[in-house]
Each structure stands twice: as structure tokens, then as C-alpha cells.
Scaffold this motif. Structure first.
Motif, PDB file in Angstrom:
ATOM      1  N   LYS A  84       0.828  -1.218   0.000  1.00 46.57           N
ATOM      2  CA  LYS A  84       0.000   0.000   0.000  1.00 46.57           C
ATOM      3  C   LYS A  84       0.862   1.268   0.000  1.00 46.57           C
ATOM      4  CE  LYS A  84      -0.901   1.445   4.775  1.00 46.57           C
ATOM      5  NZ  LYS A  84      -0.186   2.712   4.770  1.00 46.57           N
ATOM      6  N   ASN A 230      -5.618   2.604   3.691  1.00 47.90           N
ATOM      7  CA  ASN A 230      -6.204   1.634   2.785  1.00 47.90           C
ATOM      8  C   ASN A 230      -7.283   0.881   3.556  1.00 47.90           C
ATOM      9  OD1 ASN A 230      -6.691  -0.720   1.353  1.00 47.90           O
ATOM     10  ND2 ASN A 230      -4.559  -1.045   0.796  1.00 47.90           N
ATOM     11  N   GLY A 232     -10.242  -1.740   3.348  1.00 55.31           N
ATOM     12  CA  GLY A 232     -10.916  -2.764   2.546  1.00 55.31           C
ATOM     13  C   GLY A 232     -12.418  -2.763   2.805  1.00 55.31           C
ATOM     14  N   TRP A 233     -13.167  -3.262   1.845  1.00 55.07           N
ATOM     15  CA  TRP A 233     -14.619  -3.384   2.009  1.00 55.07           C
ATOM     16  C   TRP A 233     -15.045  -4.834   1.917  1.00 55.07           C
ATOM     17  CZ3 TRP A 233     -18.802   0.466   1.707  1.00 55.07           C
ATOM     18  CH2 TRP A 233     -18.339   1.761   1.996  1.00 55.07           C
ATOM     19  N   HIS A 234     -16.074  -5.148   2.706  1.00 52.45           N
ATOM     20  CA  HIS A 234     -16.665  -6.481   2.716  1.00 52.45           C
ATOM     21  C   HIS A 234     -17.863  -6.445   1.767  1.00 52.45           C
ATOM     22  CE1 HIS A 234     -18.127 -10.167   4.736  1.00 52.45           C
ATOM     23  NE2 HIS A 234     -19.318  -9.639   4.504  1.00 52.45           N
ATOM     24  N   ASP A 243     -14.638  -3.131   5.914  1.00 51.23           N
ATOM     25  CA  ASP A 243     -14.161  -4.185   6.817  1.00 51.23           C
ATOM     26  C   ASP A 243     -14.119  -3.640   8.241  1.00 51.23           C
ATOM     27  OD1 ASP A 243     -13.764  -6.112   4.867  1.00 51.23           O
ATOM     28  OD2 ASP A 243     -11.679  -5.546   4.508  1.00 51.23           O
ATOM     29  N   MET A 246      -8.757  -2.673  10.021  1.00 55.29           N
ATOM     30  CA  MET A 246      -7.810  -2.222   9.002  1.00 55.29           C
ATOM     31  C   MET A 246      -6.456  -1.970   9.653  1.00 55.29           C
ATOM     32  SD  MET A 246      -9.075   1.714   8.294  1.00 55.29           S
ATOM     33  CE  MET A 246      -7.666   2.324   7.379  1.00 55.29           C
TER      34      MET A 246
END
Ligand code: SAH
Length: 261
Positions: A84, A230, A232-234, A243, A246
Motif C-alpha cells: 500500500k 487503505n 478494505g470493504w466487505h 471491513d 484495518m
């Protein structure tokens, strides 16, 4: 690169829970898992992305690892910079083909690999011989022996100075990941060409303020410091949300340009 997997290729096997295993394909060898065995000979010649079954019927997908996947699994001496931050460093330091880069410390070689893939020539200063060897081995494993022609790691303390490059061409970029980057700033100002870019990764904000003072004092301008988050998505049916967890912090990125003085 061929679609078909060949002997000597690095591959990763991903099971149905997303667990990843990496290894180099060698005729006659076998991968051994809790859930059975897969012979390398079964994989050689298959198209990348094929689904294979172990001796105990566990299903795996076989793929060559991407650079980020390799970095997350490769043997490490020092802590690596994570993908990242590696991607943004390539942009902030404007890393491109044919550029001459001074990198220090070299650590496990994650940042070296990201820059070598962009076609630069790196002179690396590293104080620990075991890390220098580890980084060189990682570079060779992922990028092949050809990349070593553009990768010169020297056992040196970067705080003591930077030698002019061998062919007297100054460095286009100085990229640092070491504890006291401000101690390198005066040397960087001597060893770089004007207009060149300096970029440093530092875990602590106290390091950033000290570094910025040194950059201001040695002819650098347009300095900026930032961090990259950064999240993330679920994504699963109607459950579409960030999410729960992180990585909240890795390090700060500081970049600046050298003026003509
Ligand atoms: N960026 C690397 C990780 C570097 S870790 C990667 O992505 O893999 C920091 C490294 O700096 C360590 O290997 C440490 O040995 C080295 N180091 C610390 N002080 C140094 C100095 N004064 N000169 C050269 N290397 C130094």
C-alpha cells in the motif's frame, strides 16, 4: 510470459479458504499440505489459473504470485514496506526507466524490487550484511538474475556520506527507509542532480518534522508529507460495508525536490 507454467516458475497455490502457499516449480518435487500432496510435474505445462486437486482431493488454484503477493510471503530480515505504501512511493518519487537511484537501507529488498521493476538502476547502502544478502536473493528470485545487473548493494553506512556514482552521473532519486533520514539529507543534496527527487518512509511523525527541517535547510523545496490509508470493504450479497478491521498505520511518506542552489 507464457500462459503455461514452466519449470523454475514461482507459483502459488490458493485453497478454497483463500490460504496461499508459494514455491518454485522443480520437476520431480512435491508440495506437501495437511490436505494432501501435489506433484510439481502435475503443474508444469498447465495454464496459469488452472484448478488442481491434491492426493486427498483438496482443490487449489495455481497462479504465479504478483509482486505484492511475493513481498507478503518472501523471507525477511528487516521489516518490509508494504504494497500500500510501495505503489505511492513509485509515484511520489516518480520512479522510471533508466533513472539512477540511491536507496538506503535496503532491508529485505521489497522497495528495491518495486523500483527495479520500473527499470531503474539502484545503488543500495545497507549496514547489515545478512540483510544485504537477503535482499539480493529476494530480488534474484522474483525478478531473475538479469535484474542484478541494475542492483548494486554495498555494505555502507549512509549517514557517513554518499559516493558520487561511478560514471559521474549524479543520482536522479534518493529513496530512504532508515531511522534517521535527516542525517542523509546533506549528502543527498551533494550526490543528486538539481530537480531530482528525495523520498523517505518513516514510521513516526517526530521523524517527519526533523526531516522536513533538514530538507528546508539544504536546498530542497516543494516538500510534502502524507500517509496512505487503505480501507478494505466487505462485499457479500446485501452486506456491503467497510471491513471491521484495518491496518491503521504503517508509516509517513515525505518527498521533496532539489533546487539548483
Ligand atoms: N525498505 C526495506 C526495509 C528497510 S528496513 C524493504 O522494503 O525491504 C531499514 C534498513 O535500514 C535495515 O536493513 C537497517 O539495517 C538499515 N540501516 C539502518 N541504518 C542504516 C544506515 N545508517 N546506513 C545504511 N543502512 C541502514
Amino acid at each position: 510470459m507464457n500462459q503455461e507454467l514452466a519449470e523454475g516458475d514461482l507459483v502459488q497455490l490458493i485453497d478454497n479458504k483463500g490460504r496461499r502457499y508459494q514455491g518454485e516449480l522443480t520437476a520431480g518435487k512435491e508440495f506437501h499440505f495437511h490436505s494432501g500432496i501435489i506433484g510439481h510435474d502435475e503443474l508444469i505445462g498447465l495454464p496459469e489459473g488452472s484448478v488442481v486437486r491434491s492426493s486427498r482431493s483438496q482443490v487449489f488454484t495455481v497462479l504465479r504470485p504478483s509482486l505484492s503477493e511475493f513481498i507478503l510471503k518472501m523471507p525477511r530480515g528487516a521489516q518490509v514496506i508494504y504494497p500500500k505504501d510501495l505503489g505511492p512511493i513509485l509515484m511520489l518519487a516518480d520512479i522510471g526507466p533508466g533513472m539512477r537511484v540511491l536507496e538506503s537501507g535496503v532491508g529485505s529488498g521489497a522497495l528495491s524490487m518495486a523500483m527495479l521493476r520500473c527499470g531503474v538502476e539502484i545503488t543500495g547502502y545497507e549496514i547489515r550484511e545478512d540483510f544485504a544478502n537477503r535482499a539480493t536473493a529476494n530480488v534474484e528470485r522474483f525478478l531473475g538474475a538479469e535484474a542484478l545487473a541494475r542492483y548494486d548493494v554495498q555494505l555502507r553506512d549512509c549517514y557517513e556520506g554518499i559516493d558520487p556514482a561511478d560514471d559521474a552521473r549524479p543520482f536522479d532519486r534518493v529513496v530512504l527507509d532508515l531511522p534517521e533520514p535527516w542525517r542523509v539529507v546533506p549528502h543527498a543534496a551533494e550526490a543528486m542532480r538539481s530537480g531530482g527527487i528525495f523520498c523517505a518512509y518513516t514510521p513516526s511523525i517526530v521523524q517527519v518534522t526533523q526531516l522536513r527541517d533538514a530538507l528546508d535547510a539544504h536546498g530542497f523545496f516543494a516538500s510534502e508529507s502524507l500517509e496512505v490509508m487503505n480501507r478494505g470493504w466487505h462485499i457479500e450479497g446485501k452486506a456491503v460495508r467497510p471491513d471491521h478491521r484495518m491496518v491503521a498505520h504503517t508509516g509517513f511518506l515525505t518527498h521533496a525536490r532539489l533546487g539548483a542552489g
